[in-house]
Design an enzyme around this catalytic site. Structure first.
Site, PDB file in Angstrom:
ATOM      1  N   THR A  45      17.076  14.222 -23.607  1.00 60.58           N
ATOM      2  CA  THR A  45      17.372  15.394 -24.416  1.00 60.58           C
ATOM      3  C   THR A  45      16.742  16.627 -23.772  1.00 60.58           C
ATOM      4  OG1 THR A  45      15.424  15.234 -25.856  1.00 60.58           O
ATOM      5  CG2 THR A  45      17.367  13.929 -26.471  1.00 60.58           C
ATOM      6  N   SER A  88       2.087  16.991 -25.150  1.00 57.58           N
ATOM      7  CA  SER A  88       1.504  18.121 -24.442  1.00 57.58           C
ATOM      8  C   SER A  88      -0.003  17.950 -24.404  1.00 57.58           C
ATOM      9  CB  SER A  88       1.855  19.425 -25.170  1.00 57.58           C
ATOM     10  OG  SER A  88       1.103  20.518 -24.687  1.00 57.58           O
ATOM     11  N   TYR A 106       3.242  25.369 -32.435  1.00 59.66           N
ATOM     12  CA  TYR A 106       3.585  24.481 -31.323  1.00 59.66           C
ATOM     13  C   TYR A 106       2.524  23.392 -31.187  1.00 59.66           C
ATOM     14  CZ  TYR A 106       4.625  22.878 -26.581  1.00 59.66           C
ATOM     15  OH  TYR A 106       4.922  22.101 -25.489  1.00 59.66           O
TER      16      TYR A 106
END
Length: 340
Positions: free
Chosen positions: A16, A146, A159
């Site tokens: 994706t 992350s 985020y």
């Protein structure tokens, strides 16, 4: 993990967010290694262009224009993969976007849209992957987290929250699958700052254009980690020694790393360039002007190699522990400098 994974040349892989940055780099590198690809992104034109590029090289490619935050769209990705290739061996949940700005300044709809893509997109993709793979030979589920999965930063608060949530969801899903001995490997990849269109695509509430804090690494390092995890079960992969150092230091010395973030991140996440009115971003819709680009071309040096990541991927538990100790030592050194 005792899951058996196919060689890349025998795999069908779903990616994706495939038309930019890490997703685009991974698609191209996977194609070079003979992987059959199912590529998903919001921009149909960019997908068609990428598919044409790869098909010229003899790569088998299917594309799906899809918003990963929409369950029906994600189900269509799985359906297309099964109809075209008959199975899925690796599913990579890579799509993501950010918002730069103080949490109080960001609109509720932008907060919600970010979570819809970054978190619910991973949830939707993971559950679709498990449904399609669990009873058809198994495979690898790879979620892109992350360095902020372990350490939040200011000016990208939502985020950071989304990547914390991705980590928690991935770990819970892994334990549930392991409990039932499902033939699935579940990997969380935690990149440091990567030289992609990330900052360009992000919504920006600041008076300056957003920037990524150094050190900054090449997207090929993340793609290499993804392709390695597609063949060799890994629990976590830190891409870039800085990611591991930040994680280890934040766990051992959270207060000191709060001070470090306060002292550095407000400045390092702003470029010298003034934000212009009408600036485009890719939060709610794709930014066609920046599709099919994997690098931004940062002002800072971009590291093309990471000895830490290369060693951690291909080493045993003892060496991984030693590498982690080295990262913690680096974090301690940084904390002493900060204290001074």
């Amino acid at each position: 993990m005792s899951v058996k994974l196919r060689k890349l040349s025998e795999q069908v892989m779903v990616i994706t967010g495939a038309t930019s940055g890490i997703g685009l780099t991974t698609a191209r590198m996977a194609a070079e290694r003979g992987v059959k690809l199912v590529l998903a992104a919001r921009a149909a034109d960019a997908l068609d262009e990428l598919a044409s590029e790869l098909r010229v090289k003899g790569v088998a490619v299917a594309t799906v224009a899809a918003d990963v935050g929409n369950i029906a769209d994600v189900e269509r990705i799985g359906q297309v993969a099964m109809e075209r290739f008959g199975r899925i061996d690796t599913w990579v949940n890579n799509a993501g976007v950010s918002v730069f700005g103080r949490l109080e300044d960001v609109s509720p709809e932008d907060h919600h849209r970010l979570f819809q893509t970054n978190f619910w997109g991973v949830v939707n993709g993971s559950l679709e992957a498990v449904k399609r793979m669990k009873t058809r030979g198994g495979g690898a589920l790879i979620n892109i987290g992350s360095e902020v999965s372990d350490r939040a930063v200011p000016l990208q608060g939502m985020y950071s929250a989304s990547k914390h949530a991705v980590k928690a969801f991935t770990e819970s899903l892994r334990m549930e699958l392991e409990k039932e001995d499902a033939p699935l490997s579940v990997t969380l990849v935690k990149p440091a700052a990567i030289d992609t269109m990330f900052a360009v695509h992000a919504k920006n509430y600041m008076d300056k254009e957003p920037a990524l804090p150094p050190p900054i690494y090449a997207p090929e390092l993340v793609a290499d980690a993804i392709l390695y995890a597609a063949q060799h079960p890994k629990r976590d992969v830190f891409v870039g020694g800085a990611s591991k150092m930040i994680s280890a230091g934040s766990r051992a010395m959270p207060g000191l790393f709060d001070r470090y973030m306060r002292a550095t991140m407000f400045k390092q996440q702003k470029s010298p360039v003034t934000t212009l009115p009408g600036r485009r971003d890719a939060l709610h819709a794709p930014d066609h002007t920046h599709e099919l680009r994997q690098r931004q071309g940062m002002r800072h040096h971009v590291a093309e190699n990471s000895l830490y990541t290369k060693a951690s991927l291909r080493s045993g538990p003892l060496m991984t522990a030693l590498l982690g100790g080295g990262a913690l030592f680096a974090a301690l050194t940084l904390s002493r400098r900060l204290a001074r």
